[in-house]
Design a protein around this motif. Structure first.
Motif, PDB file in Angstrom:
ATOM      1  N   GLU A  16       0.833  -1.210   0.000  1.00  0.00           N
ATOM      2  CA  GLU A  16       0.000   0.000   0.000  1.00  0.00           C
ATOM      3  C   GLU A  16       0.863   1.253   0.000  1.00  0.00           C
ATOM      4  OE1 GLU A  16      -2.316  -0.776   3.488  1.00  0.00           O
ATOM      5  OE2 GLU A  16      -3.840  -1.916   2.381  1.00  0.00           O
ATOM      6  N   PHE A  17       1.914   1.250   0.824  1.00  0.00           N
ATOM      7  CA  PHE A  17       2.845   2.369   0.881  1.00  0.00           C
ATOM      8  C   PHE A  17       3.536   2.555  -0.468  1.00  0.00           C
ATOM      9  CE2 PHE A  17       7.173   3.940   1.586  1.00  0.00           C
ATOM     10  CZ  PHE A  17       6.914   5.151   2.224  1.00  0.00           C
ATOM     11  N   ALA A  18       4.036   1.462  -1.059  1.00  0.00           N
ATOM     12  CA  ALA A  18       4.719   1.528  -2.350  1.00  0.00           C
ATOM     13  C   ALA A  18       3.761   2.018  -3.440  1.00  0.00           C
ATOM     14  CB  ALA A  18       5.299   0.170  -2.722  1.00  0.00           C
ATOM     15  N   ALA A  19       2.519   1.536  -3.440  1.00  0.00           N
ATOM     16  CA  ALA A  19       1.538   1.940  -4.447  1.00  0.00           C
ATOM     17  C   ALA A  19       1.282   3.438  -4.373  1.00  0.00           C
ATOM     18  CB  ALA A  19       0.237   1.165  -4.252  1.00  0.00           C
ATOM     19  N   GLU A  20       1.208   3.962  -3.169  1.00  0.00           N
ATOM     20  CA  GLU A  20       0.991   5.401  -2.993  1.00  0.00           C
ATOM     21  C   GLU A  20       2.144   6.181  -3.619  1.00  0.00           C
ATOM     22  OE1 GLU A  20       1.129   8.417   0.747  1.00  0.00           O
ATOM     23  OE2 GLU A  20      -0.117   6.619   0.991  1.00  0.00           O
ATOM     24  N   ARG A  21       3.358   5.739  -3.379  1.00  0.00           N
ATOM     25  CA  ARG A  21       4.536   6.429  -3.919  1.00  0.00           C
ATOM     26  C   ARG A  21       4.637   6.246  -5.438  1.00  0.00           C
ATOM     27  NH1 ARG A  21       3.679   7.536   0.458  1.00  0.00           N
ATOM     28  NH2 ARG A  21       5.063   8.177   2.105  1.00  0.00           N
ATOM     29  N   LEU A  22       4.376   5.032  -5.916  1.00  0.00           N
ATOM     30  CA  LEU A  22       4.487   4.764  -7.341  1.00  0.00           C
ATOM     31  C   LEU A  22       3.368   5.418  -8.143  1.00  0.00           C
ATOM     32  CD1 LEU A  22       5.586   1.029  -7.151  1.00  0.00           C
ATOM     33  CD2 LEU A  22       6.993   2.975  -7.880  1.00  0.00           C
ATOM     34  N   GLY A  23       2.275   5.732  -7.505  1.00  0.00           N
ATOM     35  CA  GLY A  23       1.209   6.476  -8.166  1.00  0.00           C
ATOM     36  C   GLY A  23       1.586   7.935  -8.325  1.00  0.00           C
ATOM     37  N   GLY A  24       2.656   8.355  -7.667  1.00  0.00           N
ATOM     38  CA  GLY A  24       3.157   9.729  -7.741  1.00  0.00           C
ATOM     39  C   GLY A  24       4.433   9.786  -8.558  1.00  0.00           C
ATOM     40  N   ALA A  25       5.446  10.442  -7.991  1.00  0.00           N
ATOM     41  CA  ALA A  25       6.686  10.694  -8.722  1.00  0.00           C
ATOM     42  C   ALA A  25       7.673   9.529  -8.686  1.00  0.00           C
ATOM     43  CB  ALA A  25       7.368  11.945  -8.166  1.00  0.00           C
ATOM     44  N   SER A  26       7.578   8.649  -7.706  1.00  0.00           N
ATOM     45  CA  SER A  26       8.537   7.545  -7.597  1.00  0.00           C
ATOM     46  C   SER A  26       8.361   6.561  -8.749  1.00  0.00           C
ATOM     47  CB  SER A  26       8.349   6.803  -6.274  1.00  0.00           C
ATOM     48  OG  SER A  26       8.615   7.659  -5.192  1.00  0.00           O
ATOM     49  N   ARG A  27       9.474   6.003  -9.211  1.00  0.00           N
ATOM     50  CA  ARG A  27       9.410   5.078 -10.338  1.00  0.00           C
ATOM     51  C   ARG A  27       9.867   3.672  -9.983  1.00  0.00           C
ATOM     52  NH1 ARG A  27       5.765   6.764 -11.658  1.00  0.00           N
ATOM     53  NH2 ARG A  27       5.619   4.848 -12.766  1.00  0.00           N
ATOM     54  N   ILE A  28      10.582   3.496  -8.867  1.00  0.00           N
ATOM     55  CA  ILE A  28      11.095   2.182  -8.505  1.00  0.00           C
ATOM     56  C   ILE A  28      10.850   1.936  -7.025  1.00  0.00           C
ATOM     57  CG2 ILE A  28      13.163   0.732  -8.285  1.00  0.00           C
ATOM     58  CD1 ILE A  28      14.373   2.289 -10.614  1.00  0.00           C
ATOM     59  N   ALA A  29      10.399   0.736  -6.708  1.00  0.00           N
ATOM     60  CA  ALA A  29      10.256   0.303  -5.315  1.00  0.00           C
ATOM     61  C   ALA A  29      10.788  -1.121  -5.233  1.00  0.00           C
ATOM     62  CB  ALA A  29       8.797   0.347  -4.868  1.00  0.00           C
ATOM     63  N   ALA A  30      11.393  -1.455  -4.118  1.00  0.00           N
ATOM     64  CA  ALA A  30      11.883  -2.820  -3.910  1.00  0.00           C
ATOM     65  C   ALA A  30      11.591  -3.236  -2.488  1.00  0.00           C
ATOM     66  CB  ALA A  30      13.387  -2.895  -4.182  1.00  0.00           C
ATOM     67  N   PHE A  31      11.094  -4.460  -2.319  1.00  0.00           N
ATOM     68  CA  PHE A  31      10.887  -5.005  -0.981  1.00  0.00           C
ATOM     69  C   PHE A  31      10.890  -6.511  -1.061  1.00  0.00           C
ATOM     70  CE2 PHE A  31       6.835  -3.511  -2.669  1.00  0.00           C
ATOM     71  CZ  PHE A  31       6.004  -4.611  -2.569  1.00  0.00           C
ATOM     72  N   SER A  32      10.974  -7.142   0.089  1.00  0.00           N
ATOM     73  CA  SER A  32      11.125  -8.584   0.178  1.00  0.00           C
ATOM     74  C   SER A  32       9.906  -9.217   0.838  1.00  0.00           C
ATOM     75  CB  SER A  32      12.379  -8.900   1.007  1.00  0.00           C
ATOM     76  OG  SER A  32      12.543 -10.275   1.145  1.00  0.00           O
ATOM     77  N   ILE A  33       9.524 -10.372   0.333  1.00  0.00           N
ATOM     78  CA  ILE A  33       8.454 -11.173   0.938  1.00  0.00           C
ATOM     79  C   ILE A  33       9.077 -12.500   1.357  1.00  0.00           C
ATOM     80  CG2 ILE A  33       6.250 -12.330   0.578  1.00  0.00           C
ATOM     81  CD1 ILE A  33       5.649 -10.238  -1.597  1.00  0.00           C
ATOM     82  N   ASN A  34       9.015 -12.796   2.622  1.00  0.00           N
ATOM     83  CA  ASN A  34       9.617 -14.018   3.145  1.00  0.00           C
ATOM     84  C   ASN A  34       8.677 -15.220   3.003  1.00  0.00           C
ATOM     85  OD1 ASN A  34      11.970 -12.693   3.965  1.00  0.00           O
ATOM     86  ND2 ASN A  34      11.005 -12.062   5.871  1.00  0.00           N
ATOM     87  N   GLY A  35       9.209 -16.399   3.309  1.00  0.00           N
ATOM     88  CA  GLY A  35       8.384 -17.598   3.337  1.00  0.00           C
ATOM     89  C   GLY A  35       8.628 -18.576   2.205  1.00  0.00           C
ATOM     90  N   TRP A  36       9.703 -18.370   1.450  1.00  0.00           N
ATOM     91  CA  TRP A  36       9.963 -19.207   0.287  1.00  0.00           C
ATOM     92  C   TRP A  36      10.959 -20.323   0.574  1.00  0.00           C
ATOM     93  CZ3 TRP A  36       6.642 -18.266  -3.477  1.00  0.00           C
ATOM     94  CH2 TRP A  36       6.032 -17.008  -3.520  1.00  0.00           C
ATOM     95  N   ASP A  37      11.522 -20.363   1.744  1.00  0.00           N
ATOM     96  CA  ASP A  37      12.539 -21.356   2.074  1.00  0.00           C
ATOM     97  C   ASP A  37      11.833 -22.637   2.529  1.00  0.00           C
ATOM     98  OD1 ASP A  37      15.138 -22.115   2.094  1.00  0.00           O
ATOM     99  OD2 ASP A  37      15.671 -21.073   3.941  1.00  0.00           O
ATOM    100  N   THR A  38      11.453 -23.448   1.582  1.00  0.00           N
ATOM    101  CA  THR A  38      10.545 -24.579   1.802  1.00  0.00           C
ATOM    102  C   THR A  38      11.289 -25.904   1.972  1.00  0.00           C
ATOM    103  OG1 THR A  38      10.287 -24.811  -0.588  1.00  0.00           O
ATOM    104  CG2 THR A  38       8.659 -23.464   0.560  1.00  0.00           C
ATOM    105  N   HIS A  39      12.127 -25.982   3.004  1.00  0.00           N
ATOM    106  CA  HIS A  39      12.883 -27.215   3.250  1.00  0.00           C
ATOM    107  C   HIS A  39      11.992 -28.369   3.705  1.00  0.00           C
ATOM    108  CE1 HIS A  39      16.916 -25.710   2.643  1.00  0.00           C
ATOM    109  NE2 HIS A  39      16.558 -24.612   3.274  1.00  0.00           N
ATOM    110  N   ASP A  40      10.833 -28.057   4.285  1.00  0.00           N
ATOM    111  CA  ASP A  40       9.932 -29.128   4.702  1.00  0.00           C
ATOM    112  C   ASP A  40       8.484 -28.692   4.478  1.00  0.00           C
ATOM    113  OD1 ASP A  40       8.977 -27.750   7.204  1.00  0.00           O
ATOM    114  OD2 ASP A  40      11.075 -28.011   7.759  1.00  0.00           O
ATOM    115  N   ASN A  41       7.630 -29.668   4.342  1.00  0.00           N
ATOM    116  CA  ASN A  41       6.188 -29.435   4.138  1.00  0.00           C
ATOM    117  C   ASN A  41       5.910 -28.381   3.061  1.00  0.00           C
ATOM    118  OD1 ASN A  41       5.395 -31.319   6.159  1.00  0.00           O
ATOM    119  ND2 ASN A  41       6.011 -29.798   7.681  1.00  0.00           N
ATOM    120  N   GLN A  42       6.559 -28.528   1.951  1.00  0.00           N
ATOM    121  CA  GLN A  42       6.436 -27.547   0.880  1.00  0.00           C
ATOM    122  C   GLN A  42       5.001 -27.381   0.393  1.00  0.00           C
ATOM    123  OE1 GLN A  42       9.633 -27.255  -1.976  1.00  0.00           O
ATOM    124  NE2 GLN A  42       8.155 -27.375  -3.638  1.00  0.00           N
ATOM    125  N   ASP A  43       4.232 -28.442   0.398  1.00  0.00           N
ATOM    126  CA  ASP A  43       2.858 -28.350  -0.099  1.00  0.00           C
ATOM    127  C   ASP A  43       2.034 -27.348   0.702  1.00  0.00           C
ATOM    128  OD1 ASP A  43       3.008 -30.107   2.082  1.00  0.00           O
ATOM    129  OD2 ASP A  43       1.321 -31.308   1.390  1.00  0.00           O
TER     130      ASP A  43
END
Length: 173
Positions: A16-43
């Motif tokens: 939501e914060f990034a969308a607000e900025r990107l709807g204005g003058a900002s052109r690039i945003a970067a952030f991370s979403i965790n939870g992809w390290d699926t060593h067990d119970n991947q399903d």
């Protein structure tokens, strides 16, 4: 208290914060979403991670509005892949097989861009991983070229030193 009880998940609030900025003058945003390290119970864990990614992209789209979204490319990529074979705890280990998901109004969507190596034993790298076929940074480089007009030599030399962009995969509309 859980994030979803307090009024939305952390990544959704960041989107939501990034969308607000990107709807204005900002052109690039970067952030991370965790939870992809699926060593067990991947399903179980992979479905949750994909849900968070979907929520994040939809939050960006809705928050930016159609005009800004139409000029936007969202790139979701990983710094490491997963092995092809399931391990002993119903997950996968770190490997070469990665993926990049692109979304946004500027993206030429509805397709898979890949040199698919196959899953046969002979096609695997070290008999456990997808054979690497292209550096994901090349796709990011072509997006930068198309969205910001930078010369390919600048991208290969200064942004991704030593990278060969290769042929243009025509990712943008």
């Amino acid at each position: 208290m859980r994030d979803d009880i307090r009024g939305g998940s952390a990544q959704k609030r960041v989107a939501e914060f990034a969308a607000e900025r990107l709807g204005g003058a900002s052109r690039i945003a970067a952030f991370s979403i965790n939870g992809w390290d699926t060593h067990d119970n991947q399903d179980r864990s992979l479905g949750r991670a994909l849900g968070r990614l979907s929520d994040t992209i939809l939050t960006l789209r809705d928050g930016m509005g159609p005009q800004a979204w139409g000029k936007t490319a969202v790139v979701a990529m990983t710094e490491f892949g997963r092995t092809v074979r399931i391990n002993g705890t119903s997950g996968t280990d770190h490997g070469t097989g990665g993926a990049m998901i692109m979304a946004g109004g500027a993206i030429r969507g509805g397709r898979v861009v890949s040199d698919w190596p196959g899953l046969a034993e002979a096609d695997l790298y070290a008999r456990r991983d997808l054979m690497p076929t292209r550096d994901l940074r090349a796709h990011a480089g072509w997006l930068i070229r198309g969205l910001f007009g930078l010369d390919t030599k600048v991208i290969e030399r200064d942004i991704f030193p030593g990278l060969d962009l290769g042929p243009d995969p025509r990712l943008l509309l």
